[in-house]
Scaffold this motif. Structure first.
Motif, PDB file in Angstrom:
ATOM      1  N   TYR A   1     -17.315  -1.564  -1.960  1.00  0.00           N
ATOM      2  CA  TYR A   1     -16.446  -2.047  -3.028  1.00  0.00           C
ATOM      3  C   TYR A   1     -17.183  -2.447  -4.305  1.00  0.00           C
ATOM      4  O   TYR A   1     -16.556  -2.917  -5.260  1.00  0.00           O
ATOM      5  CB  TYR A   1     -15.634  -3.239  -2.524  1.00  0.00           C
ATOM      6  N   GLN A   2     -18.512  -2.277  -4.363  1.00  0.00           N
ATOM      7  CA  GLN A   2     -19.242  -2.739  -5.538  1.00  0.00           C
ATOM      8  C   GLN A   2     -18.881  -1.976  -6.815  1.00  0.00           C
ATOM      9  O   GLN A   2     -19.047  -2.487  -7.923  1.00  0.00           O
ATOM     10  CB  GLN A   2     -20.757  -2.665  -5.287  1.00  0.00           C
ATOM     11  N   ASP A   3     -18.364  -0.736  -6.654  1.00  0.00           N
ATOM     12  CA  ASP A   3     -17.930   0.027  -7.832  1.00  0.00           C
ATOM     13  C   ASP A   3     -16.415   0.235  -7.850  1.00  0.00           C
ATOM     14  O   ASP A   3     -15.917   1.173  -8.458  1.00  0.00           O
ATOM     15  CB  ASP A   3     -18.636   1.384  -7.889  1.00  0.00           C
ATOM     16  N   SER A   4     -15.679  -0.669  -7.187  1.00  0.00           N
ATOM     17  CA  SER A   4     -14.222  -0.564  -7.141  1.00  0.00           C
ATOM     18  C   SER A   4     -13.602  -1.089  -8.424  1.00  0.00           C
ATOM     19  O   SER A   4     -14.266  -1.731  -9.252  1.00  0.00           O
ATOM     20  CB  SER A   4     -13.686  -1.361  -5.945  1.00  0.00           C
ATOM     21  N   VAL A   5     -12.303  -0.827  -8.587  1.00  0.00           N
ATOM     22  CA  VAL A   5     -11.575  -1.325  -9.753  1.00  0.00           C
ATOM     23  C   VAL A   5     -11.616  -2.847  -9.794  1.00  0.00           C
ATOM     24  O   VAL A   5     -11.785  -3.453 -10.861  1.00  0.00           O
ATOM     25  CB  VAL A   5     -10.111  -0.823  -9.720  1.00  0.00           C
ATOM     26  N   LEU A   6     -11.470  -3.487  -8.642  1.00  0.00           N
ATOM     27  CA  LEU A   6     -11.502  -4.948  -8.596  1.00  0.00           C
ATOM     28  C   LEU A   6     -12.856  -5.487  -9.043  1.00  0.00           C
ATOM     29  O   LEU A   6     -12.936  -6.437  -9.836  1.00  0.00           O
ATOM     30  CB  LEU A   6     -11.181  -5.439  -7.180  1.00  0.00           C
ATOM     31  N   ALA A   7     -13.939  -4.902  -8.524  1.00  0.00           N
ATOM     32  CA  ALA A   7     -15.275  -5.374  -8.887  1.00  0.00           C
ATOM     33  C   ALA A   7     -15.544  -5.172 -10.378  1.00  0.00           C
ATOM     34  O   ALA A   7     -16.119  -6.047 -11.050  1.00  0.00           O
ATOM     35  CB  ALA A   7     -16.323  -4.655  -8.056  1.00  0.00           C
TER      36      ALA A   7
ATOM     37  N   LYS B   1     -10.671   2.845  -2.699  1.00  0.00           N
ATOM     38  CA  LYS B   1     -11.607   1.732  -2.772  1.00  0.00           C
ATOM     39  C   LYS B   1     -10.911   0.407  -3.084  1.00  0.00           C
ATOM     40  O   LYS B   1     -11.510  -0.476  -3.704  1.00  0.00           O
ATOM     41  CB  LYS B   1     -12.716   2.011  -3.784  1.00  0.00           C
ATOM     42  N   ALA B   2      -9.644   0.292  -2.657  1.00  0.00           N
ATOM     43  CA  ALA B   2      -8.948  -0.986  -2.793  1.00  0.00           C
ATOM     44  C   ALA B   2      -9.033  -1.729  -1.473  1.00  0.00           C
ATOM     45  O   ALA B   2      -8.772  -1.161  -0.406  1.00  0.00           O
ATOM     46  CB  ALA B   2      -7.489  -0.760  -3.179  1.00  0.00           C
ATOM     47  N   CYS B   3      -9.393  -3.006  -1.527  1.00  0.00           N
ATOM     48  CA  CYS B   3      -9.523  -3.797  -0.299  1.00  0.00           C
ATOM     49  C   CYS B   3      -8.213  -3.827   0.484  1.00  0.00           C
ATOM     50  O   CYS B   3      -8.200  -3.759   1.716  1.00  0.00           O
ATOM     51  CB  CYS B   3      -9.964  -5.214  -0.632  1.00  0.00           C
TER      52      CYS B   3
ATOM     53  N   THR C   1       0.840  -1.200   0.000  1.00  0.00           N
ATOM     54  CA  THR C   1       0.000   0.000   0.000  1.00  0.00           C
ATOM     55  C   THR C   1       0.870   1.243   0.000  1.00  0.00           C
ATOM     56  O   THR C   1       1.435   1.647   1.025  1.00  0.00           O
ATOM     57  CB  THR C   1      -0.932   0.007   1.222  1.00  0.00           C
ATOM     58  N   ASP C   2       0.991   1.870  -1.183  1.00  0.00           N
ATOM     59  CA  ASP C   2       1.733   3.125  -1.308  1.00  0.00           C
ATOM     60  C   ASP C   2       0.790   4.282  -0.972  1.00  0.00           C
ATOM     61  O   ASP C   2      -0.366   4.083  -0.578  1.00  0.00           O
ATOM     62  CB  ASP C   2       2.279   3.248  -2.734  1.00  0.00           C
ATOM     63  N   GLN C   3       1.271   5.498  -1.153  1.00  0.00           N
ATOM     64  CA  GLN C   3       0.479   6.669  -0.761  1.00  0.00           C
ATOM     65  C   GLN C   3      -0.868   6.724  -1.473  1.00  0.00           C
ATOM     66  O   GLN C   3      -1.898   6.998  -0.852  1.00  0.00           O
ATOM     67  CB  GLN C   3       1.269   7.945  -1.038  1.00  0.00           C
ATOM     68  N   ASP C   4      -0.861   6.429  -2.784  1.00  0.00           N
ATOM     69  CA  ASP C   4      -2.124   6.537  -3.533  1.00  0.00           C
ATOM     70  C   ASP C   4      -2.345   5.341  -4.463  1.00  0.00           C
ATOM     71  O   ASP C   4      -3.117   5.423  -5.409  1.00  0.00           O
ATOM     72  CB  ASP C   4      -2.160   7.838  -4.334  1.00  0.00           C
ATOM     73  N   ARG C   5      -1.653   4.239  -4.223  1.00  0.00           N
ATOM     74  CA  ARG C   5      -1.793   3.076  -5.085  1.00  0.00           C
ATOM     75  C   ARG C   5      -1.521   1.785  -4.322  1.00  0.00           C
ATOM     76  O   ARG C   5      -0.919   1.793  -3.255  1.00  0.00           O
ATOM     77  CB  ARG C   5      -0.818   3.160  -6.258  1.00  0.00           C
ATOM     78  N   GLN C   6      -2.000   0.678  -4.894  1.00  0.00           N
ATOM     79  CA  GLN C   6      -1.642  -0.661  -4.450  1.00  0.00           C
ATOM     80  C   GLN C   6      -0.690  -1.219  -5.488  1.00  0.00           C
ATOM     81  O   GLN C   6      -1.055  -1.377  -6.666  1.00  0.00           O
ATOM     82  CB  GLN C   6      -2.881  -1.547  -4.332  1.00  0.00           C
ATOM     83  N   TRP C   7       0.549  -1.505  -5.071  1.00  0.00           N
ATOM     84  CA  TRP C   7       1.539  -2.032  -6.015  1.00  0.00           C
ATOM     85  C   TRP C   7       1.820  -3.479  -5.655  1.00  0.00           C
ATOM     86  O   TRP C   7       2.009  -3.818  -4.483  1.00  0.00           O
ATOM     87  CB  TRP C   7       2.824  -1.214  -5.940  1.00  0.00           C
ATOM     88  N   PHE C   8       1.852  -4.352  -6.683  1.00  0.00           N
ATOM     89  CA  PHE C   8       1.980  -5.782  -6.456  1.00  0.00           C
ATOM     90  C   PHE C   8       3.435  -6.206  -6.596  1.00  0.00           C
ATOM     91  O   PHE C   8       3.992  -6.210  -7.701  1.00  0.00           O
ATOM     92  CB  PHE C   8       1.107  -6.570  -7.434  1.00  0.00           C
ATOM     93  N   LYS C   9       4.035  -6.573  -5.480  1.00  0.00           N
ATOM     94  CA  LYS C   9       5.386  -7.108  -5.519  1.00  0.00           C
ATOM     95  C   LYS C   9       5.392  -8.477  -6.184  1.00  0.00           C
ATOM     96  O   LYS C   9       6.330  -8.847  -6.881  1.00  0.00           O
ATOM     97  CB  LYS C   9       5.952  -7.209  -4.081  1.00  0.00           C
TER      98      LYS C   9
ATOM     99  N   VAL D   1     -12.087  -9.917   4.957  1.00  0.00           N
ATOM    100  CA  VAL D   1     -12.751 -10.848   4.059  1.00  0.00           C
ATOM    101  C   VAL D   1     -13.993 -10.158   3.498  1.00  0.00           C
ATOM    102  O   VAL D   1     -14.831  -9.662   4.251  1.00  0.00           O
ATOM    103  CB  VAL D   1     -13.153 -12.151   4.783  1.00  0.00           C
ATOM    104  N   VAL D   2     -14.100 -10.124   2.151  1.00  0.00           N
ATOM    105  CA  VAL D   2     -15.293  -9.593   1.477  1.00  0.00           C
ATOM    106  C   VAL D   2     -15.866 -10.739   0.645  1.00  0.00           C
ATOM    107  O   VAL D   2     -15.344 -11.054  -0.441  1.00  0.00           O
ATOM    108  CB  VAL D   2     -14.953  -8.388   0.579  1.00  0.00           C
ATOM    109  N   PRO D   3     -16.925 -11.421   1.135  1.00  0.00           N
ATOM    110  CA  PRO D   3     -17.459 -12.601   0.420  1.00  0.00           C
ATOM    111  C   PRO D   3     -17.927 -12.285  -1.000  1.00  0.00           C
ATOM    112  O   PRO D   3     -17.767 -13.107  -1.903  1.00  0.00           O
ATOM    113  CB  PRO D   3     -18.620 -13.055   1.304  1.00  0.00           C
ATOM    114  N   ASP D   4     -18.497 -11.072  -1.204  1.00  0.00           N
ATOM    115  CA  ASP D   4     -18.986 -10.709  -2.539  1.00  0.00           C
ATOM    116  C   ASP D   4     -18.855  -9.204  -2.703  1.00  0.00           C
ATOM    117  O   ASP D   4     -19.574  -8.433  -2.057  1.00  0.00           O
ATOM    118  CB  ASP D   4     -20.441 -11.140  -2.715  1.00  0.00           C
ATOM    119  N   LEU D   5     -17.931  -8.783  -3.547  1.00  0.00           N
ATOM    120  CA  LEU D   5     -17.694  -7.355  -3.727  1.00  0.00           C
ATOM    121  C   LEU D   5     -18.925  -6.642  -4.262  1.00  0.00           C
ATOM    122  O   LEU D   5     -19.183  -5.479  -3.909  1.00  0.00           O
ATOM    123  CB  LEU D   5     -16.509  -7.115  -4.683  1.00  0.00           C
TER     124      LEU D   5
END
Length: 580
Positions: A94-100, A70-72, A48-56, A84-88
């Motif tokens: 999170y229903q309108d998140s990038v992941l969803a 709106k990132a989990c 978790t960076d200042q304004d992003r989630q970066w995947f190592k 745990v979010v069973p259904d975004l």
């Protein structure tokens, strides 16, 4: 508080140099395992960076970062809890998140938390269908997050091996204590080997530089590794200081410590060292069941410092001595707050009696401290501590302002009293100290004759020619200078010729038992005669009986001060004495 935590969290994350780095098989191995164990298509080590989630590390996802908004994983970093979010799509957050929007329906993430308590991100698994998670799976995800943190600490900034000596460092010691607690119990001992005292370390840094100091640390480490049996229990904590962890009992631990001291004393240092090493060893016993690594390091270091101060080779940790050190630390730490408080510090005034007219014409200002939790702290305890720090200037300024206010108040009440104020020798080394005093008096409209400065002869002797110039400037302006504790120093006659003083105050040690014998009287008589012939006004301190007072009167002493006449008292009581 949250902003401060986030600032430190981001600083820790950046210090690790993980962001925007190349993929690593050691992390990819963990994400592949997570995907298989949870039977899910997506797994990631998300930072978790200042304004992003970066995947190592990631599996089952193409992009290497997403917005933090709106990132989990961002919520995991904020809460430091498993999420745990069973259904975004059923989640209002999170229903309108990038992941969803990318088709993800299920999310579970465990926090990646450093030993200092900062959450870097999460170990997460994701699916394209709604899903529940069992308690066993929760525990498994947390275990995998711990594996990620172990890998981070192994590869990056939270190393466990000192690069100079090759020995495990303090972080490894703290971790080893935690590991021992899981499997074992009972009494253990930490031994702290301190090779040089602080002055020697400073001299070494100045004379030979840090590289040579590193060479010395490495040389001693190699020597000890060759001779000690439990090599995995030897640690380097910096500054030519080593920790040795031992099992043992009360009967043989001192023998083992003495043997270790002899071992270290016998080491032959490199010729580049211009100083002889002076090792000491501190011993701290502890029970594994309630041990905290950082506390052990502090207590065993305290024991070795006690060895330095007492001149002993080996010293067992003393709770009493440690409590005294911690009390001194508390006093210094809290004194600044006391200076800013309206109800902790205050002044009492001890009157002086003029023996020629039996009147009080001068008082000595004495600082007092009512601590909110420690109660009344004696000035004999806190003033010497403060005088060795930069707070001495603020303390002096505080007393100066209160004295000025009191002089003005007394004069308004028709009470003509001079105030004598104590200063430290270090005050005289402050640039512009004399001018600061004179300016404060001038701004308050107070004539200098109503003000006197007291300082001990030891403070005068140990300070520079610049200090003498400041005293001279004050004396030339009309401020009275008094030498306190007269007769207790070693250079009395010498400095009497040089110091621009007007008053000498004979130390209470000479006056306390004045009526008990002719020897004491002869000494005081000689001191009074000598000081007066040199042009000084003489004040005898510590007068506690009428007999002492009358003797001092008969030999012509100018003033007395002591409990027989008056204890230190509030300002209004002093004014009453002066008007009687």
């Amino acid at each position: 508080m949250l902003q401060d935590y986030e600032r430190k969290r981001l600083a820790t994350l950046r210090q690790l140099n993980l962001l925007d780095t190349s993929p690593s098989e050691s992390f990819d191995r963990i994400t592949r395992m997570a995907s298989k164990l949870f039977d899910l298509p997506i797994a990631a080590v998300s930072l978790t960076d200042q304004d992003r989630q970066w995947f190592k590390s990631r599996i089952g996802v193409e992009h290497i970062e997403i917005p933090r908004f709106k990132a989990c994983c961002g919520e995991v970093a904020d809460t430091a809890d498993l999420l745990v979010v069973p259904d975004l799509l059923q989640s209002t957050q999170y229903q309108d998140s990038v992941l969803a929007e990318s088709g993800v329906r299920f999310y579970a993430g465990a926090p990646l938390t450093t030993r200092d308590g900062y959450t870097l991100g999460s170990m997460c698994v994701l699916g394209n269908e709604p899903r529940q998670i069992t308690e066993d799976e929760r525990a498994l995800l947390q275990d995998m997050a711990a594996m990620v943190m172990d890998q981070i600490e192994l590869q990056h900034a939270f190393g466990r091996v000192d690069p100079v000596t090759g020995l495990p460092n303090r972080n490894q010691f703290i971790e080893d204590i935690e590991d021992l607690k899981r499997d074992k119990s009972g009494l253990r001992y930490a031994l702290h080997v301190d090779l040089f005292d602080e002055n020697q370390i400073r001299s070494l840094q100045r004379v030979v530089g840090l590289p040579s100091l590193d060479n010395l640390a490495r040389e001693v480490a190699d020597y000890l590794k060759q001779r000690l049996q439990n090599r995995e229990r030897l640690y380097y904590i910096g500054g030519c200081e080593y920790l040795y962890l031992l099992d043992g009992n009360d009967e043989d631990i001192n023998d083992k410590a003495q043997a270790l001291w002899q071992l270290v004393s016998d080491v032959v240092l490199d010729e580049s060292s211009p100083l002889l090493h002076t090792p000491v060893i501190g011993i701290a016993p502890f029970e594994l069941s309630d041990a905290v690594g950082a506390d052990i390091i502090r207590t065993v270091h305290s024991a070795s410092q006690d060895a330095r101060h007492t001149g002993e080779d080996v010293v067992l940790y003393s709770q009493q001595l440690d409590a005294e050190h911690r009390r001194r630390f508390t006093i210094l730490h809290d004194f600044r707050q006391a200076l800013d408080s309206d109800n902790q510090l205050y002044l009492h005034f001890q009157p002086r009696l003029n023996l020629s007219n039996n009147k009080c014409q001068s008082v000595e200002a004495l600082i007092r401290w009512q601590h909110p939790t420690l109660g009344v702290i004696s000035p004999a305890e806190f003033v010497p501590l403060v005088e060795n720090t930069s707070l001495v200037r603020e303390m002096t300024d505080w007393v100066l302002q209160r004295c000025i206010e009191q002089i003005n108040l007394w004069h308004q009440q028709g009470c003509s009293l001079q105030i004598a104020m104590n200063i430290s020798g270090s005050n005289l080394d402050e640039a512009g100290f004399a001018q600061r005093i004179l300016s404060a008096l001038q701004e308050a409209g107070i004539e200098t004759r109503w003000f006197e400065l007291e300082l001990t002869e030891s403070a005068i002797v140990s300070h520079s020619k610049q200090a003498m110039k400041q005293l001279q400037a004050l004396a030339d302006a009309g401020v009275s200078i008094a030498i306190d504790d007269f007769g207790t120093g070693y250079n009395t006659l010498t400095y009497l010729q040089e110091v621009p003083a007007h008053v000498v105050k004979i130390d209470r040690a000479f006056v306390f038992n004045l009526e008990q014998g002719p020897r004491n009287q002869a000494i005081v008589n000689a001191m009074v005669n000598m000081a007066q012939k040199l042009g000084y006004r003489v004040v005898a301190e510590g007068v506690e009986s009428e007999q002492s007072c009358e003797y001092l009167r008969t030999i012509g002493c100018d003033e007395i001060q002591g409990y027989w006449y008056s204890k230190p008292s509030p300002a209004n009581e002093c004014c009453a004495l002066a008007t009687n």
